[in-house]
Design a protein around this motif. Structure first.
Motif, short mmCIF file in Angstrom:
data_model
loop_
_atom_site.label_atom_id
_atom_site.label_comp_id
_atom_site.label_asym_id
_atom_site.label_seq_id
_atom_site.Cartn_x
_atom_site.Cartn_y
_atom_site.Cartn_z
N UNK A 161 6.06 4.72 -7.44
CA UNK A 161 5.63 5.73 -6.46
C UNK A 161 5.82 5.16 -5.06
N UNK A 162 6.40 5.96 -4.20
CA UNK A 162 6.60 5.58 -2.80
C UNK A 162 5.88 6.59 -1.93
N UNK A 163 4.90 6.13 -1.16
CA UNK A 163 4.21 7.01 -0.22
C UNK A 163 5.05 7.13 1.04
N UNK A 171 0.83 -1.21 0.00
CA UNK A 171 0.00 0.00 0.00
C UNK A 171 0.86 1.27 0.00
N UNK A 172 2.18 1.13 0.27
CA UNK A 172 3.07 2.29 0.26
C UNK A 172 3.95 2.38 -0.98
N UNK A 173 4.17 1.26 -1.67
CA UNK A 173 5.07 1.26 -2.82
C UNK A 173 4.38 0.62 -4.02
N UNK A 174 4.36 1.36 -5.13
CA UNK A 174 3.76 0.85 -6.36
C UNK A 174 4.80 0.93 -7.48
N UNK A 175 4.78 -0.06 -8.36
CA UNK A 175 5.67 -0.06 -9.51
C UNK A 175 4.86 -0.53 -10.72
N UNK A 203 10.66 7.54 -12.74
CA UNK A 203 10.39 6.72 -13.91
C UNK A 203 11.52 6.79 -14.92
N UNK A 204 11.59 5.76 -15.75
CA UNK A 204 12.57 5.68 -16.82
C UNK A 204 11.83 5.23 -18.07
N UNK A 205 12.08 5.92 -19.19
CA UNK A 205 11.44 5.60 -20.46
C UNK A 205 12.50 5.52 -21.55
N UNK A 206 12.32 4.59 -22.49
CA UNK A 206 13.19 4.44 -23.64
C UNK A 206 12.31 4.36 -24.88
N UNK A 207 12.60 5.21 -25.87
CA UNK A 207 11.81 5.27 -27.10
C UNK A 207 12.75 5.08 -28.27
N UNK A 208 12.46 4.08 -29.10
CA UNK A 208 13.26 3.80 -30.29
C UNK A 208 12.36 3.93 -31.51
#
Length: 128
Positions: free
Chosen positions: A42-44, A3-7, A54-59
């Motif tokens: 997200x960490x409450x 309930x405190x950490x979401x990924x 967050x990390x994003x990679x676009x090719x």
């Protein structure tokens, strides 16, 4: 995860068979094939404060109908973000976010040089 950490993660593929025009070059590409991959969390910290990152990679691959050494191009974009959200009420929050982006291109390069971008943003979020 708790309930405190979401990924979360996402992967997306798109192929746009439309003309993509690049200004100042006269180049028009027949298709744009793109893969996107990302992870965010997200960490409450408390019931009013939370951290996110967050990390994003676009090719992307741009293809032309004509053949030639400079006919196709590709780009690879990396983006990382980190931020904080402070709830003032159940509906109103203050936000602060940092974003770093690095883009690099191959093939037909002009007018799209490689770049680094740093963005700081601050705001107010109202949810209803």
């Amino acid at each position: 995860m708790s309930d405190r950490f979401m990924i979360g993660t996402f992967i997306r593929y798109s192929n746009e068979a439309t003309n993509t025009y690049i200004p100042y070059s006269g180049a028009s590409y027949y298709s744009n094939e793109t893969w996107r991959f990302g992870v965010n969390s997200t960490l409450k910290l408390t019931h009013r404060a939370s951290l996110n990152c967050g990390v994003n990679l676009i090719s992307s691959e741009y293809s032309r109908l004509s053949s030639g050494s400079n006919s196709d191009t590709s780009d690879l974009t990396f983006n990382a973000t980190a931020g904080i959200k402070l709830l003032l009420t159940n509906a109103l929050a203050l936000t602060a976010q940092y974003s770093y982006t690095n883009g690099s291109y191959g093939g037909y390069n002009y007018p799209m040089p490689s770049y680094n971008r740093n963005v700081f943003s601050f705001g107010v979020n109202y949810s209803f």
